[in-house]
Enzyme design. Structure first.
Site, PDB file in Angstrom:
ATOM      1  N   THR A  25       0.483   4.085  -1.992  1.00 12.22           N
ATOM      2  CA  THR A  25       0.246   4.256  -3.434  1.00 12.22           C
ATOM      3  C   THR A  25      -0.586   5.513  -3.693  1.00 12.22           C
ATOM      4  OG1 THR A  25       0.271   1.874  -3.674  1.00 12.22           O
ATOM      5  CG2 THR A  25      -0.673   3.111  -5.498  1.00 12.22           C
ATOM      6  N   HIS A  56       1.611   8.424  -3.517  1.00 13.30           N
ATOM      7  CA  HIS A  56       2.429   8.550  -4.739  1.00 13.30           C
ATOM      8  C   HIS A  56       1.620   9.200  -5.863  1.00 13.30           C
ATOM      9  CE1 HIS A  56       5.525   6.440  -2.800  1.00 13.30           C
ATOM     10  NE2 HIS A  56       5.173   5.208  -3.075  1.00 13.30           N
TER      11      HIS A  56
END
Ligand code: NAD
Ligand code: ZN
Length: 346
Positions: free
Chosen positions: A43, A46
């Site tokens: 995450t 990202h």
């Protein structure tokens, strides 16, 4: 006001920056932790790369990145009774409201009013971080300190592996990123009898063997469905643990699942995908389940026991230990996939 260094998203574009920012003050129900170690999650990559998901989700820029931590409590809010200065903690990163239907019925991990560190609010890639007291997990002194940082993703693996029967079963783990690797380790100590893993990255293929996969297949070279059938006397595996988020891996895994098997999905595809529900789920009589986060807090108790008992060794999965200011190097390694879990030390 004393300040601290933090890695923050400062602009709505790829990259991040080291900033100087005031050390936060904990609210009455929070603790302030000195961050001893933190780790990089997909995450975070990202958000760092500013993909489509991050662009839609990250609302508060500048925002400190990161959500996995090992911290030492240095201050407690006035209502906090169960934690004290000096406690070493990990943290559950799903912050639940405590009063919605889901929180009331034992499903705080999918709280409808939930928020996540480093995604919705300031995170932990910093020298200090505020943690809501209900989210702090006091570390058993038998567990190596920096493993505390990795307990959150390890909890994803534990939640997925234990979401159905595992002992005596044959298992396919698709994707050997950090959480896939942890799932192999956990499935092994829980008594899975044959663990087949799939992965495309050579470095991670090597790690999968090291942590106990019996067979490691590479979809760029092996025919996954027929190889899994060969390895399971033509039946298919009892359990699929989907840890890649890759649509091809997901479809292959349906083909490799035995009739009546369990298919537990942690991996998140980038976009909607198509699947033949009649063939792969209905006629196969498959139990398909989505897995989100960690059960709060039964997964944490089990995760801690796996570690404190000495039965689960995370060391082979932690491949890099860097300084926090080397976060760009960490992000590069994550992008290439030539790593397991990467720890950052402020
Ligand atoms: P990761 O991206 O590091 O690992 C995914 C792995 O899958 C990579 O090593 C990649 O090389 C491999 N892969 C890609 N295509 C493949 C294919 N066709 N066949 C086999 N392997 C393939 O991710 P991670 O941090 O280990 O997390 C695993 C998954 O779980 C990710 O999709 C992540 O987004 C998701 N996740 C979900 C939750 C949740 O609460 N549901 C929490 C954390 C992570
Ligand atoms: Zn709630």
């Amino acid at each position: 006001m004393p300040t601290m260094k933090a890695v923050a998203k400062t602009k709505p574009e790829p990259g991040a920056e080291i900033i100087d920012i005031d050390i936060p003050t904990p609210g009455p129900d929070d603790v302030l932790a000195k961050v001893l170690a933190t780790s990089i999650c997909g995450t975070d990559l990202h958000i760092y790369e500013w993909n489509e998901w991050a662009q839609g989700r990250i609302k508060n820029i500048p925002q400190i990145m990161g959500h996995e931590l090992c911290g030492e409590i240095v201050e407690t809010g006035k209502n906090v009774k169960n934690l004290k200065k000096g406690d070493i903690i990990s943290a559950e990163t799903h912050i639940a409201c405590g009063h919605c239907y889901l929180c009331h019925t034992g499903n705080a991990h999918i709280c409808v009013n939930g928020s996540i560190f480093g995604v919705d609010i300031n995170g932990v890639f910093a020298e200090y971080a505020v943690v809501p007291a209900p989210n702090a997990w006091i570390l058993d002194s038998r567990i190596q300190k920096d493993f505390a940082s990795v307990m959150e993703p390890l909890g994803n693996a534990v939640h997925t592996v234990l979401a159905g029967e595992i002992t005596g079963n044959t298992v396919l783990v698709t994707g050997c990123g950090p959480i896939g690797l942890m799932s192999i380790s956990v499935a092994r100590i829980c008594g899975a009898t044959k663990i087949i893993a799939t992965e495309i990255n050579d470095f991670r293929i090597g790690l999968a063997g090291k942590v106990g996969a019996d067979v490691v297949l590479n979809p760029t070279k092996d025919k996954i469905v027929s190889r899994v059938l060969e390895e399971t006397a033509g039946l298919g595996v009892d359990v699929v643990l989907e840890m890649s988020g890759n649509p091809t891996a997901m479809i292959d895994a349906f083909g490799a699942l035995r009739p009546g098997g369990r298919y537990s999905i942690l991996g998140i595809p980038d976009k909607p995908m198509e699947i033949d529900i009649g063939k792969h789920i209905v006629f196969k009589y498959a139990t398909v389940q989505g897995i989100n986060g960690r059960l709060m807090f039964s997964t944490w108790h089990k995760t801690a026991r796996f570690l404190s008992s000495g039965r689960l060794d995370l060391e082979p999965i932690i491949t890099h230990r860097l300084r926090l200011d080397e976060y760009e190097k960490g992000m590069d390694l994550m992008r290439q996939g030539n790593c397991g879990k990467i720890l950052l030390y402020p």
